[in-house]
Design an enzyme around this catalytic site. Sequence first.
Site, PDB file in Angstrom:
ATOM      1  N   TYR A  89     -22.021 -34.967  51.440  1.00 63.80           N
ATOM      2  CA  TYR A  89     -21.196 -34.603  50.141  1.00 63.80           C
ATOM      3  C   TYR A  89     -20.397 -35.886  49.793  1.00 63.80           C
ATOM      4  O   TYR A  89     -20.347 -36.057  48.738  1.00 63.80           O
ATOM      5  CB  TYR A  89     -20.477 -33.558  51.095  1.00 63.80           C
ATOM      6  CG  TYR A  89     -19.206 -33.063  49.897  1.00 63.80           C
ATOM      7  CD1 TYR A  89     -19.520 -32.235  48.779  1.00 63.80           C
ATOM      8  CD2 TYR A  89     -17.962 -33.616  50.183  1.00 63.80           C
ATOM      9  CE1 TYR A  89     -18.600 -31.742  48.093  1.00 63.80           C
ATOM     10  CE2 TYR A  89     -16.884 -32.670  49.382  1.00 63.80           C
ATOM     11  CZ  TYR A  89     -17.243 -32.293  48.277  1.00 63.80           C
ATOM     12  OH  TYR A  89     -16.244 -31.809  47.303  1.00 63.80           O
ATOM     13  N   ASP A 143     -24.677 -26.368  40.256  1.00 58.30           N
ATOM     14  CA  ASP A 143     -24.012 -27.798  40.368  1.00 58.30           C
ATOM     15  C   ASP A 143     -24.802 -28.893  41.048  1.00 58.30           C
ATOM     16  O   ASP A 143     -25.764 -28.527  41.531  1.00 58.30           O
ATOM     17  CB  ASP A 143     -22.850 -27.531  40.808  1.00 58.30           C
ATOM     18  CG  ASP A 143     -21.684 -28.387  39.893  1.00 58.30           C
ATOM     19  OD1 ASP A 143     -22.152 -29.229  38.938  1.00 58.30           O
ATOM     20  OD2 ASP A 143     -20.608 -28.365  40.245  1.00 58.30           O
ATOM     21  N   LYS A 280     -10.326 -38.203  35.795  1.00 56.32           N
ATOM     22  CA  LYS A 280      -9.656 -37.372  34.919  1.00 56.32           C
ATOM     23  C   LYS A 280      -8.485 -37.978  34.065  1.00 56.32           C
ATOM     24  O   LYS A 280      -7.718 -37.787  33.349  1.00 56.32           O
ATOM     25  CB  LYS A 280      -8.754 -36.496  35.694  1.00 56.32           C
ATOM     26  CG  LYS A 280      -9.550 -35.512  36.694  1.00 56.32           C
ATOM     27  CD  LYS A 280     -10.073 -34.414  35.985  1.00 56.32           C
ATOM     28  CE  LYS A 280     -10.788 -33.348  36.803  1.00 56.32           C
ATOM     29  NZ  LYS A 280     -11.405 -32.277  36.191  1.00 56.32           N
ATOM     30  N   LEU A 378     -11.392 -26.467  32.562  1.00 58.14           N
ATOM     31  CA  LEU A 378     -10.924 -25.175  32.629  1.00 58.14           C
ATOM     32  C   LEU A 378      -9.363 -24.962  32.352  1.00 58.14           C
ATOM     33  O   LEU A 378      -8.747 -24.061  31.854  1.00 58.14           O
ATOM     34  CB  LEU A 378     -11.366 -24.220  33.548  1.00 58.14           C
ATOM     35  CG  LEU A 378     -12.779 -24.190  33.936  1.00 58.14           C
ATOM     36  CD1 LEU A 378     -13.086 -23.388  35.160  1.00 58.14           C
ATOM     37  CD2 LEU A 378     -13.468 -23.576  32.491  1.00 58.14           C
ATOM     38  N   ALA A 380      -7.417 -26.699  30.282  1.00 59.57           N
ATOM     39  CA  ALA A 380      -7.113 -26.487  29.018  1.00 59.57           C
ATOM     40  C   ALA A 380      -7.213 -25.127  28.366  1.00 59.57           C
ATOM     41  O   ALA A 380      -6.398 -24.351  27.898  1.00 59.57           O
ATOM     42  CB  ALA A 380      -8.032 -27.331  28.354  1.00 59.57           C
ATOM     43  N   GLU A 382      -7.201 -22.487  30.313  1.00 56.73           N
ATOM     44  CA  GLU A 382      -6.126 -21.675  31.096  1.00 56.73           C
ATOM     45  C   GLU A 382      -4.694 -21.716  30.468  1.00 56.73           C
ATOM     46  O   GLU A 382      -4.052 -20.741  30.370  1.00 56.73           O
ATOM     47  CB  GLU A 382      -6.061 -22.090  32.654  1.00 56.73           C
ATOM     48  CG  GLU A 382      -7.581 -21.668  33.323  1.00 56.73           C
ATOM     49  CD  GLU A 382      -7.382 -22.462  34.678  1.00 56.73           C
ATOM     50  OE1 GLU A 382      -8.370 -22.212  35.413  1.00 56.73           O
ATOM     51  OE2 GLU A 382      -6.345 -23.016  35.131  1.00 56.73           O
ATOM     52  N   ASP A 500     -63.853 -29.646  22.033  1.00 58.69           N
ATOM     53  CA  ASP A 500     -63.429 -30.986  21.925  1.00 58.69           C
ATOM     54  C   ASP A 500     -63.519 -31.807  23.200  1.00 58.69           C
ATOM     55  O   ASP A 500     -63.523 -31.110  24.299  1.00 58.69           O
ATOM     56  CB  ASP A 500     -61.873 -30.619  21.310  1.00 58.69           C
ATOM     57  CG  ASP A 500     -61.079 -32.023  21.150  1.00 58.69           C
ATOM     58  OD1 ASP A 500     -61.571 -33.177  20.846  1.00 58.69           O
ATOM     59  OD2 ASP A 500     -59.888 -31.900  21.836  1.00 58.69           O
ATOM     60  N   ASP A 502     -61.082 -35.067  24.203  1.00 58.45           N
ATOM     61  CA  ASP A 502     -59.817 -35.410  24.855  1.00 58.45           C
ATOM     62  C   ASP A 502     -58.665 -34.297  24.808  1.00 58.45           C
ATOM     63  O   ASP A 502     -58.421 -33.681  23.791  1.00 58.45           O
ATOM     64  CB  ASP A 502     -59.069 -36.773  24.202  1.00 58.45           C
ATOM     65  CG  ASP A 502     -59.886 -37.759  24.157  1.00 58.45           C
ATOM     66  OD1 ASP A 502     -59.797 -38.574  25.045  1.00 58.45           O
ATOM     67  OD2 ASP A 502     -61.170 -38.137  23.256  1.00 58.45           O
ATOM     68  N   ASP A 681     -57.321 -28.845  21.252  1.00 52.33           N
ATOM     69  CA  ASP A 681     -56.059 -28.981  21.466  1.00 52.33           C
ATOM     70  C   ASP A 681     -55.279 -29.701  20.523  1.00 52.33           C
ATOM     71  O   ASP A 681     -54.045 -29.469  20.680  1.00 52.33           O
ATOM     72  CB  ASP A 681     -55.963 -30.075  23.015  1.00 52.33           C
ATOM     73  CG  ASP A 681     -56.010 -31.431  22.519  1.00 52.33           C
ATOM     74  OD1 ASP A 681     -57.214 -31.628  22.189  1.00 52.33           O
ATOM     75  OD2 ASP A 681     -55.194 -32.254  22.732  1.00 52.33           O
TER      76      ASP A 681
HETATM   77  C1  GDG Z   1     -15.798 -28.662  37.660  1.00 54.14           C
HETATM   78  C2  GDG Z   1     -15.907 -29.699  36.650  1.00 54.14           C
HETATM   79  C3  GDG Z   1     -15.510 -27.985  34.812  1.00 54.14           C
HETATM   80  C4  GDG Z   1      -5.988 -27.169  39.800  1.00 54.14           C
HETATM   81  N1  GDG Z   1      -4.916 -27.341  40.661  1.00 54.14           N
HETATM   82  C5  GDG Z   1      -4.516 -26.172  41.204  1.00 54.14           C
HETATM   83  C6  GDG Z   1      -5.512 -25.402  40.755  1.00 54.14           C
HETATM   84  N2  GDG Z   1      -6.418 -25.867  39.867  1.00 54.14           N
HETATM   85  C7  GDG Z   1      -7.546 -25.077  39.292  1.00 54.14           C
HETATM   86  C8  GDG Z   1      -7.111 -24.916  37.983  1.00 54.14           C
HETATM   87  C9  GDG Z   1      -8.978 -24.756  37.306  1.00 54.14           C
HETATM   88  C10 GDG Z   1      -9.598 -25.588  38.327  1.00 54.14           C
HETATM   89  O1  GDG Z   1      -8.843 -25.921  39.505  1.00 54.14           O
HETATM   90  C11 GDG Z   1      -9.779 -26.803  37.709  1.00 54.14           C
HETATM   91  O2  GDG Z   1     -11.057 -26.661  36.941  1.00 54.14           O
HETATM   92  P1  GDG Z   1     -11.631 -27.998  36.080  1.00 54.14           P
HETATM   93  O3  GDG Z   1     -12.365 -27.217  35.119  1.00 54.14           O
HETATM   94  O4  GDG Z   1     -10.374 -28.560  35.520  1.00 54.14           O
HETATM   95  O5  GDG Z   1     -12.032 -29.022  36.922  1.00 54.14           O
HETATM   96  P2  GDG Z   1     -13.106 -29.236  38.258  1.00 54.14           P
HETATM   97  O6  GDG Z   1     -12.461 -28.671  39.426  1.00 54.14           O
HETATM   98  O7  GDG Z   1     -13.361 -30.764  38.125  1.00 54.14           O
HETATM   99  O8  GDG Z   1     -14.431 -28.432  37.719  1.00 54.14           O
HETATM  100  C12 GDG Z   1     -15.264 -29.171  35.233  1.00 54.14           C
HETATM  101  C13 GDG Z   1     -15.501 -26.973  36.056  1.00 54.14           C
HETATM  102  O9  GDG Z   1     -16.317 -27.394  37.270  1.00 54.14           O
HETATM  103  C14 GDG Z   1     -16.078 -25.616  35.722  1.00 54.14           C
HETATM  104  O10 GDG Z   1     -17.529 -25.665  35.308  1.00 54.14           O
HETATM  105  O11 GDG Z   1     -14.822 -27.279  33.768  1.00 54.14           O
HETATM  106  O12 GDG Z   1     -15.507 -30.057  34.102  1.00 54.14           O
HETATM  107  O13 GDG Z   1     -15.652 -31.085  36.709  1.00 54.14           O
HETATM  108  O14 GDG Z   1      -9.297 -23.305  37.424  1.00 54.14           O
HETATM  109  O15 GDG Z   1      -6.516 -23.888  37.539  1.00 54.14           O
HETATM  110  N3  GDG Z   1      -5.485 -24.036  41.237  1.00 54.14           N
HETATM  111  C15 GDG Z   1      -4.377 -23.680  41.750  1.00 54.14           C
HETATM  112  N4  GDG Z   1      -3.461 -24.571  42.280  1.00 54.14           N
HETATM  113  C16 GDG Z   1      -3.556 -25.928  41.803  1.00 54.14           C
HETATM  114  O16 GDG Z   1      -2.687 -26.618  42.199  1.00 54.14           O
HETATM  115  N5  GDG Z   1      -4.312 -22.450  42.410  1.00 54.14           N
END
Ligand code: GDG
Length: 736
Positions: A89, A143, A280, A378, A380, A382, A500, A502, A681
Amino acid sequence: MSKLIIVSNRLPVTVDKQEEDFVYQKSLGGLATGLKSYHEKADSLWIGWPGIVDNDLKEQDKENIREKLESEYGCLPVYFSAEEKENYYDGFCNNTLWPLFHYFANKVEFNTNTWEAYKQVNEKFFNMVDEVMEENDQVWVHDYQLMLLPRLIREKYPQARIGFFLHIPFPSNELFRLMIWREEILEGVLGSDLVGFHTFDYVRHFLSSTRRLLGLDNHLNTLHYGERNIRVDAFPMGIDYEKFNREYTDTEYLEEMKVIRDSKGEMKLILSVDRLDYTKGIPDRLKAFDAFLQLYPEYVGKVRFILIVAPSREKVDSYEKLKRDIEELVGNINGKYSTVNWVPVWFYFKPFSQKSLIAFYRNADVLLVTPLRDGMNLVAKEYAASRRDHEGMIVISETAGAASELGESIRVNPRDMAAIARGLYKALEIPREEKHVINQIIHQRLRRYSVDIWASDFLTSLQNLENTPAFKKGVVNIDQHEETLINEYQQANKSMILLDYDGTLVGFTSIPDQAKPDPSLKKLLSDLGNESQNTLAIVSGRDRQTLEKWLGDLPLHLVASHGLWVKKQGNDWKMTMVLEDQWKPAVNEVLQLYSDRMAGSFIEEKDYSVALHYRKCDPDLVGGKLSEIKDALLTMVQSMSLGVLEGNKVLEVKDVRVNKGMAVTNLMKEGSYDFILAAGDDTTDEDLFAALPSEAHTIKVGFGNTRAAYYVNDWKAMRSLLRKLEGSNGDAGDDK
Ligand code: GDG
């Protein structure tokens, strides 16, 4: 009843040992947050690591945890030791794959030990899948930590439906090819039936790598790999829109809202939320905020930047350093601008509850999200969903996957401080009506393509994949017709078999001269030719000297140069048409000009044709060049009876009156055949198929559009079919 098995590195639940007790908490991170709600509704089984290493657990603990995870969360744990975690990991996943896939080539470490651990842990995940897997189950692997798993499952369960989704970017081939174990990784993923990415850019990059590194062609995003078709597509991950958009009335939320609102006062809030990660772009973002305060001093004292960073991967050295860099930058900005009653940056290095996060989202005037690279992002989405009042504004980096879906937001280059500063200003100053229109469009999109729709879209696509190549509509795999074919062959008095060479009886080699027949092929052709009812002919584009040398001693007819030369068994070569060849030097010259600039190509001059071979060239280079070459040749060939013929990775200029169909028509006149089989082919074999009566069994070998009635996957399948035909008349021979 079949079930859905989700496999990801982390489970949506994290188990933590506190004193003597085990505590179960929600896992952070995009994948876990996103897919959890779907998992709960779909009643699936989720396999993954619960976040606690083996060394902290007794056998009995492991069993108890497994039981609780299974019964309460629908999850099954895969355990590994502290050492495995470190190598697999922290090591291969986060020091090799993560930086490489995010374009941080300078941070990539290649280490055979960590690669071995990666393989070993992927096997561990496979063992758990194997333990619970039943024949008709669907498996969805997630992933970059598990890129070898689809193949491991495929090897044991050839009929399984396997999907793979990559949550991070797939880099351009220029980056990906730096990976030492690149073929193994691609082949691991290609165990799947469906490979999904967030954006079409990543799809393109993956297809480019499978083409350049494994030589796999694709057609309409479908890869043909061995016996299977693999679909590659973009599925931009959504969020649980309702959860972020809902009105909350519980005290925890209301109190949180009040605290933030009160502290905000008249201040404008800029917010950013990330896991601690160098991808980031947090240091650059802080510098950009500094630039903003310098460029727009009217905002000094009137704006606050809330920087929330959730701890993550702290054991990896580079993350430690990153944290220190961020603290230093925050300190510098605050030291430079703070006043008695104003501190510009509020930095939190801790996780918040999701409710608190929503409260922050709802109070922030601008979300500043500027990753240097991000698979999707995500946060953005949210944020946008949380702003029920449509008053939010996003400044997003163009290198985040989400930027393609949030096109109405303000997009910036995450390394351009001045651009970010200008973006912030624009976001703060944007007229209200304009902001509302933008928000409406974004909300509509997020509501529609929620995480549930995303997951079911992916799984429905996986379920609906057809096993037959989509582009061979109406053309049937000969497997389905084999019995009839063999029966008709056995009952025939006189059979004509036209093959044929080849690509039909042997595979392609980079140097054409290396494709000479192996002993097993010679034995097969000899056995077929010796059957008294058979007339066997090899119908090839090769020159007569080569065919003579390779196949001249066998009981068959030879047709060379696409039909220009014919040698009936036991006779001499005869030309089927009198042709001229004065045109060759001029054509040669044009082709040579292009060939010089197409690394890997070469020219073959035959008696009455000139061919440009480009099998070893960069496929993208060829894609752009072919029509140009054809155009250049067209003016020359129009005045003569010449044509430009496209074969399998070869362009050939020859007399159009000569083709495989014409030569074969002549051969067929010499007897009355009640069984005809023809196989080929490439496009030159289409002339052959066209010249045959409708009752002939015409077989296309491999991919592509064809007028043949049947297809086989490749030359090996073709040989095996011929062996069966030959064997059906008694002695099967030993040609292995
Ligand atoms: C990977 C990819 C792709 C963050 N801080 C807190 C918290 N979070 C939650 C957010 C969001 C998630 O974590 C972060 O998601 P991201 O998409 O921004 O980034 P990665 O974790 O790097 O995720 C990424 C994703 O997989 C999905 O395919 O978008 O590009 O790198 O949901 O809300 N949640 C809480 N407390 C925090 O302080 N509860």
